[in-house]
Enzyme design. Structure first.
Site, short mmCIF file in Angstrom:
data_model
loop_
_atom_site.label_atom_id
_atom_site.label_comp_id
_atom_site.label_asym_id
_atom_site.label_seq_id
_atom_site.Cartn_x
_atom_site.Cartn_y
_atom_site.Cartn_z
N SER A 15 -7.36 -5.54 -5.80
CA SER A 15 -8.52 -6.08 -5.08
C SER A 15 -9.79 -5.95 -5.93
O SER A 15 -9.81 -5.19 -6.90
CB SER A 15 -8.71 -5.33 -3.76
OG SER A 15 -9.18 -4.02 -4.02
N HIS B 92 2.87 3.39 -9.09
CA HIS B 92 2.66 1.97 -9.41
C HIS B 92 3.88 1.39 -10.16
O HIS B 92 4.22 0.22 -9.98
CB HIS B 92 1.39 1.79 -10.25
CG HIS B 92 0.14 2.17 -9.49
ND1 HIS B 92 -0.08 1.78 -8.19
CD2 HIS B 92 -0.95 2.90 -9.85
CE1 HIS B 92 -1.24 2.27 -7.78
NE2 HIS B 92 -1.78 2.95 -8.77
N ARG C 162 1.59 -5.02 6.08
CA ARG C 162 0.93 -3.95 5.31
C ARG C 162 1.77 -2.69 5.44
O ARG C 162 2.13 -2.27 6.53
CB ARG C 162 -0.49 -3.68 5.82
CG ARG C 162 -1.17 -2.60 4.98
CD ARG C 162 -2.65 -2.47 5.19
NE ARG C 162 -3.23 -1.60 4.18
CZ ARG C 162 -4.47 -1.65 3.76
NH1 ARG C 162 -5.31 -2.52 4.26
NH2 ARG C 162 -4.91 -0.81 2.84
N LEU D 79 10.33 -20.86 -4.39
CA LEU D 79 9.25 -20.01 -3.84
C LEU D 79 7.93 -20.21 -4.60
O LEU D 79 7.90 -20.24 -5.83
CB LEU D 79 9.68 -18.54 -3.94
CG LEU D 79 8.64 -17.49 -3.54
CD1 LEU D 79 8.39 -17.50 -2.05
CD2 LEU D 79 9.08 -16.09 -3.98
N LEU E 135 -7.24 -5.14 7.06
CA LEU E 135 -7.03 -6.25 6.12
C LEU E 135 -7.59 -5.97 4.73
O LEU E 135 -7.19 -6.62 3.76
CB LEU E 135 -7.67 -7.53 6.67
CG LEU E 135 -6.78 -8.42 7.54
CD1 LEU E 135 -7.55 -9.62 8.02
CD2 LEU E 135 -5.54 -8.88 6.77
N ARG F 174 -0.31 9.24 -9.98
CA ARG F 174 -0.35 8.02 -9.18
C ARG F 174 0.31 6.84 -9.91
O ARG F 174 0.93 5.98 -9.29
CB ARG F 174 -1.81 7.66 -8.86
CG ARG F 174 -2.50 8.66 -7.95
CD ARG F 174 -3.98 8.30 -7.80
NE ARG F 174 -4.13 6.93 -7.33
CZ ARG F 174 -4.04 6.58 -6.06
NH1 ARG F 174 -3.81 7.48 -5.13
NH2 ARG F 174 -4.20 5.33 -5.71
N ASP G 79 0.83 -1.21 0.00
CA ASP G 79 0.00 0.00 0.00
C ASP G 79 0.86 1.26 0.00
O ASP G 79 1.95 1.27 0.58
CB ASP G 79 -0.90 -0.03 1.24
CG ASP G 79 -2.08 0.91 1.10
OD1 ASP G 79 -2.28 1.48 0.01
OD2 ASP G 79 -2.81 1.08 2.09
N GLU H 134 -12.26 -4.37 -5.09
CA GLU H 134 -12.68 -2.97 -4.93
C GLU H 134 -11.87 -2.03 -5.84
O GLU H 134 -12.34 -0.96 -6.21
CB GLU H 134 -12.52 -2.52 -3.47
CG GLU H 134 -13.50 -3.16 -2.49
CD GLU H 134 -13.22 -4.65 -2.22
OE1 GLU H 134 -12.06 -5.07 -2.34
OE2 GLU H 134 -14.19 -5.39 -1.93
#
Ligand code: FPP
Length: 243
Positions: free
Chosen positions: A57, A29, A180, A123, A187, A25, A12, A59
């Site tokens: 997400s 990223h 986070r 991994l 969460l 923005r 985040d 959202e």
């Protein structure tokens, strides 16, 4: 040092990092993707078995269309460019989330990266993409209900193990450590069922500023946490509980 078997990261702060630099923005990223790449390699080299990154997400689809398309392009580009490196590093790649919503080129890049790295044994790298935990649980409950309706199982047979194995994260173990960045302490619909006994590590550092040294700090903090799983610490089980 006790390493977590599974680290899950909510990356985040990309937007705020860019805004602080008076950049769009999307700039955040791009830097965030570079950081993700470094952290993936660091986890792989440290012998972490499982890493889940919350990349997008359910959202996030409600963000401005330009930002959504940019993130999708970035993901597609990352996958096409990185697949060969993942194989070199013996990293197996997979995705959890509602892939039906993704642009077809991103979907294809995911398929290709997953197939190409399927035999890798190092991994286990999972991107949570178009992922929402409530949605994941809803799908699992629906599947179990359908089995009951078909008479394959009885309601009494439904137990925690059946729910766990019906989730998209199966067979990856539950996260031992959830990190986070950016100072938020929630969460956000990430691994709700799986986080039942996870340790949480929150840092003010914005994701684009997150380094391997910050990862080491999180790992050190984890290694001294006492995990009791609701039990009581006694001299006898102290060591076992902390393992
Ligand atoms: C949160 O920052 C970050 C995201 C919504 C996307 C995470 C994506 C990346 C790090 C890039 C893609 C990743 C890979 C591995 C290819 P934010 O935009 O919510 O920041 P803000 O809270 O400061 O606005």
């Amino acid at each position: 040092m006790t390493l977590p078997k599974h680290i899950a990261i909510i990356m985040d702060g990309n937007g705020r990092w860019a805004q602080l630099k008076r950049k769009p923005r999307t700039f955040g990223h791009i830097k965030g993707t570079r950081v993700a790449k470094k952290i993936i390699t660091a986890c792989s080299r440290q012998g972490i078995k499982n890493l889940t990154l919350y990349a997008f997400s359910t959202e996030n689809w409600f963000r401005p269309q330009t930002e959504v398309s940019f993130l999708m392009k970035l993901l597609g580009r990352y996958l096409r460019k990185e697949t060969e490196n993942l194989v070199k590093e013996n990293i197996r790649f997979s995705v959890i989330g509602d892939l039906s919503k993704l642009p077809s080129d991103v979907f294809q890049a995911i398929q290709k990266a997953s197939e190409t790295t399927a035999q890798c044994t190092g991994l286990n790298l999972v991107f949570a993409l178009s992922y929402g935990s409530r949605q994941e649980i809803t799908v699992a409950v629906r599947e179990i209900a359908e089995k009951v309706a078909r008479g394959e199982i009885s309601p009494g047979q439904i137990d925690e193990a059946m729910i766990s194995t019906s989730l998209s994260t199966y067979p990856t173990p539950d996260p031992d450590l959830i990190v986070r960045t950016s100072g938020e302490q929630r969460l956000s619909n990430f691994l709700l069922w799986q986080a039942a006994y996870s340790e949480f590590y929150f840092t003010e550092v914005l994701w684009p500023n997150f380094t391997e040294a910050h990862l080491d700090e999180a790992l050190s903090a984890f290694s001294v946490r006492q995990r009791r799983y609701g039990k009581v610490a006694t001299n006898d089980n102290l060591e076992k509980l902390s393992n």
